[in-house]
Scaffold this motif. Structure first.
Motif, short mmCIF file in Angstrom:
data_model
loop_
_atom_site.label_atom_id
_atom_site.label_comp_id
_atom_site.label_asym_id
_atom_site.label_seq_id
_atom_site.Cartn_x
_atom_site.Cartn_y
_atom_site.Cartn_z
N GLY A 305 0.82 -1.21 0.00
CA GLY A 305 0.00 0.00 0.00
C GLY A 305 0.84 1.25 0.00
O GLY A 305 0.51 2.25 -0.64
N PHE A 306 1.98 1.21 0.72
CA PHE A 306 2.89 2.36 0.76
C PHE A 306 3.42 2.67 -0.64
O PHE A 306 3.43 3.82 -1.08
N LEU A 307 3.86 1.62 -1.34
CA LEU A 307 4.40 1.83 -2.68
C LEU A 307 3.33 2.26 -3.67
O LEU A 307 3.53 3.21 -4.45
N LEU A 308 2.16 1.60 -3.63
CA LEU A 308 1.10 1.94 -4.58
C LEU A 308 0.58 3.35 -4.35
O LEU A 308 0.39 4.13 -5.29
N GLY A 309 0.35 3.69 -3.08
CA GLY A 309 -0.16 5.04 -2.79
C GLY A 309 0.86 6.12 -3.10
O GLY A 309 0.50 7.22 -3.52
N GLY A 310 2.15 5.80 -2.92
CA GLY A 310 3.18 6.80 -3.18
C GLY A 310 3.51 7.00 -4.64
O GLY A 310 3.94 8.09 -5.05
N LEU A 311 3.30 5.98 -5.45
CA LEU A 311 3.68 6.07 -6.86
C LEU A 311 2.53 6.47 -7.77
O LEU A 311 2.75 6.70 -8.96
N PHE A 312 1.31 6.58 -7.23
CA PHE A 312 0.18 6.81 -8.11
C PHE A 312 0.16 8.23 -8.67
O PHE A 312 -0.20 8.43 -9.84
N LEU A 313 0.54 9.22 -7.89
CA LEU A 313 0.55 10.59 -8.42
C LEU A 313 1.48 10.74 -9.63
O LEU A 313 1.12 11.40 -10.61
N PRO A 314 2.68 10.16 -9.61
CA PRO A 314 3.49 10.23 -10.83
C PRO A 314 2.81 9.58 -12.03
O PRO A 314 2.96 10.06 -13.16
N LEU A 315 2.07 8.49 -11.81
CA LEU A 315 1.33 7.88 -12.93
C LEU A 315 0.27 8.84 -13.46
O LEU A 315 0.06 8.94 -14.67
N VAL A 316 -0.41 9.54 -12.55
CA VAL A 316 -1.40 10.53 -12.97
C VAL A 316 -0.72 11.65 -13.75
O VAL A 316 -1.21 12.10 -14.79
N MET A 317 0.42 12.10 -13.25
CA MET A 317 1.17 13.16 -13.92
C MET A 317 1.54 12.74 -15.34
O MET A 317 1.47 13.53 -16.28
N LEU A 318 1.92 11.48 -15.51
CA LEU A 318 2.33 10.98 -16.82
C LEU A 318 1.15 10.59 -17.69
O LEU A 318 1.31 10.25 -18.86
N GLY A 319 -0.06 10.59 -17.12
CA GLY A 319 -1.25 10.21 -17.88
C GLY A 319 -1.37 8.71 -18.09
O GLY A 319 -2.16 8.27 -18.92
N LEU A 320 -0.60 7.92 -17.31
CA LEU A 320 -0.60 6.47 -17.50
C LEU A 320 -1.50 5.75 -16.50
O LEU A 320 -1.62 4.52 -16.56
N HIS A 321 -2.11 6.48 -15.58
CA HIS A 321 -2.91 5.83 -14.55
C HIS A 321 -4.11 5.08 -15.14
O HIS A 321 -4.58 4.10 -14.57
N GLN A 322 -4.59 5.54 -16.29
CA GLN A 322 -5.77 4.90 -16.85
C GLN A 322 -5.42 3.56 -17.52
O GLN A 322 -6.33 2.80 -17.85
N ALA A 323 -4.13 3.28 -17.66
CA ALA A 323 -3.75 1.95 -18.15
C ALA A 323 -4.05 0.87 -17.12
O ALA A 323 -4.02 -0.32 -17.43
N LEU A 324 -4.34 1.27 -15.87
CA LEU A 324 -4.69 0.31 -14.83
C LEU A 324 -6.16 -0.12 -14.91
O LEU A 324 -6.56 -1.05 -14.20
#
Length: 503
Positions: A305-324
């Motif tokens: 949870g620490f890793l997932l919660g901490g890395l999600f904002l960079p994915l949003v910044m890169l526009g890649l979060h929707q690949a999940l």
């Protein structure tokens, strides 16, 4: 001004600033962004566009994305499409000029930093792998409104069933909530074919094989198939294969026979490959994804949870979060809810906490404080782009501390998953407070809601404290708080600013 007139005025103000109707190749929208395909981006007057009060930010990607916020974008988009069609037909009135009284975009330092970061990000993200992920995301983004609506109805139905209220209505609610999910493979197939250059209806036809009840009579790899086996992953693969078969036929089949031969061969070849290969393989992958998520959270929930919660904002910044989205959808198909989304939603909590700390640490920076006030409510509802692109990312260090806040919130929710209390979401899309109606778990709604709510609180507090104490250097504080609100004698008052620089 009425709401309809306001949204029409916003669309009319945007259109000339993106080069007019002739420069618009395509129009679409997701939860927060108006996504435009533009023939020539050099025609965009970006400074004037970002100065519009309704525009919260700009994201340059494979499409030109204008952040308008939830609700607003769904109302502005049809107005924009109507104006484009009318202008092309020569019947549109002269577009309204941007309001001269709109707050100008100054805050040059943050704007310059944001522009540099955006250019760097754009250069790094133009890789074949990341572009492919975005294409996958484009398949699922149009499905999000239906997933949200059906998920909320499913949650309401579950509540009524548990309370034993309205027994005559709950079967109807169950049918409404489940109908879309039962046929989601067809929609995925349709969108996949459209995204990869095939005929959308043929993609849907091939994918529909997956949900057809009669597949129970088909044996593959020594086992009987079951309707829905492979789910959205099988549908994606089936439609993608269908696109390649269709393109192969178009190149070789005479035009006189194309209308008969190409659709038939496409559906037949891709359908047989789906039944005797893809459904089984995709089913195995889907099972593996569900088992992997369960194992990860059961054995290392706090750390994961620490890793997932901490890395999600960079994915949003890169526009890649929707690949999940395919992963979330697969988990929902298997277990009824996705345990990943509530953990990832903690990233938004860290962002909100960081914004509050920035507001407190910059008492003399009217520009940033005004932006935070306007973007905070969307942030609480899970829409993080205005705070990311307008505040934390251009500042630099506060973006890192916001990620830390999300990490601590994610660790809290992940730890409870590890202890046996699964916290999941019946649909994908919202986060923050907007996720409450979609929550579900294995220990009742009350306990699920409590864990998620405390997780948000942990994210807010951690994001605030890490940003307050570590988000600024002394030099940054001096620079950002240098100019007082009141002008010096003999000088003109500084214009009110609204930071909307994007990265």
């Amino acid at each position: 001004m009425s709401e309809d007139n306001k949204h029409h005025a916003t669309a009319a103000a945007i259109l000339p600033l993106v080069g007019g109707a002739e420069n618009v190749a395509s129009v679409a929208h997701c939860m927060t962004r108006l996504r435009l395909g533009l023939h020539d981006r050099s025609l965009v007057r970006e400074d004037q566009l970002t100065a519009l009060p309704a525009v919260l930010g700009i994201v340059e990607d494979d499409t030109y994305q204008i952040v308008l916020g939830p609700g607003t974008v769904a109302r502005v988009t049809p107005e924009f499409e109507a104006l484009v069609e009318a202008e092309r037909a020569g019947t549109a009135p002269a577009p309204a000029a941007p309001d001269a009284g709109a707050d100008p975009v100054t805050a040059e330092t943050l704007a310059a930093q944001g522009a540099a970061l955006r250019a760097e990000r754009k250069a790094k993200n133009a890789t074949p792998f990341k572009l492919f992920l975005r294409r996958i995301a484009n398949i699922f983004v149009p499905l999000i409104p239906a997933l949200i609506g059906c998920g909320i109805i499913a949650g309401l139905n579950g509540l009524l069933v548990n309370l034993q209220w309205l027994p005559g209505v709950t079967p109807a609610l169950a049918a409404i909530a489940s109908g879309f999910m039962a046929l989601i493979a067809v929609f995925v197939g349709h969108n996949t074919a459209k995204e990869f250059g095939g005929t959308p209806i043929l993609g849907g036809a091939v994918a529909s094989v997956i949900v057809y009840a009669g597949v129970a009579n088909v044996e593959a790899f020594g086992r009987d198939l079951s309707p829905g086996q492979g789910g959205v992953l099988g549908a994606l693969g089936a439609a993608w294969l269908g696109v390649h078969v269709e393109k192969w036929c178009r190149r070789r089949v005479p035009e006189a026979l194309d209308v008969l031969v190409t659709p038939t061969v496409t559906v037949l070849v891709a359908g047989l490959a789906t039944l005797f290969g893809l459904m089984f393989l995709a089913g195995e992958v889907s099972t593996w994804i569900g088992d992997a998520a369960d194992w990860l959270l059961a054995h290392g929930g706090g750390g994961a949870g620490f890793l997932l919660g901490g890395l999600f904002l960079p994915l949003v910044m890169l526009g890649l979060h929707q690949a999940l989205i395919p992963i979330h959808t697969t988990l929902i198909e298997g277990a009824g809810f996705t345990v990943l989304l509530p953990i990832l939603a903690m990233a938004g909590a860290g962002q909100v906490g960081a914004a509050l700390a920035i507001h407190l640490r910059l008492p003399r920076n009217t520009s940033v404080r005004t932006t935070i006030k306007s973007a905070l409510w969307p942030g609480l509802l899970g829409v993080g782009e205005p705070l990311i692109y307008g505040v934390s990312l251009p500042l630099g260090r506060p973006f890192v501390t916001a990620c830390a806040g999300g990490a601590f919130g994610g660790a809290f929710v992940g730890l409870f998953n590890q202890l046996g209390t699964e916290v999941g979401s019946t649909a994908i899309g919202p986060s923050g407070w907007a996720l409450f109606p979609l929550l579900d778990g294995n220990h009742g709604l009350g306990q699920t809601v409590a864990v998620y709510a405390v997780g948000l609180l942990v994210g807010y507090i951690a994001g605030f404290l890490t940003t307050y104490w570590f988000g600024f250097t002394k030099a940054m504080l001096m620079e950002l708080n240098a100019a007082p609100d009141a002008p010096a004698d003999g000088q003109q008052p500084a214009p009110t600013t609204r930071v909307t620089e994007r990265v």
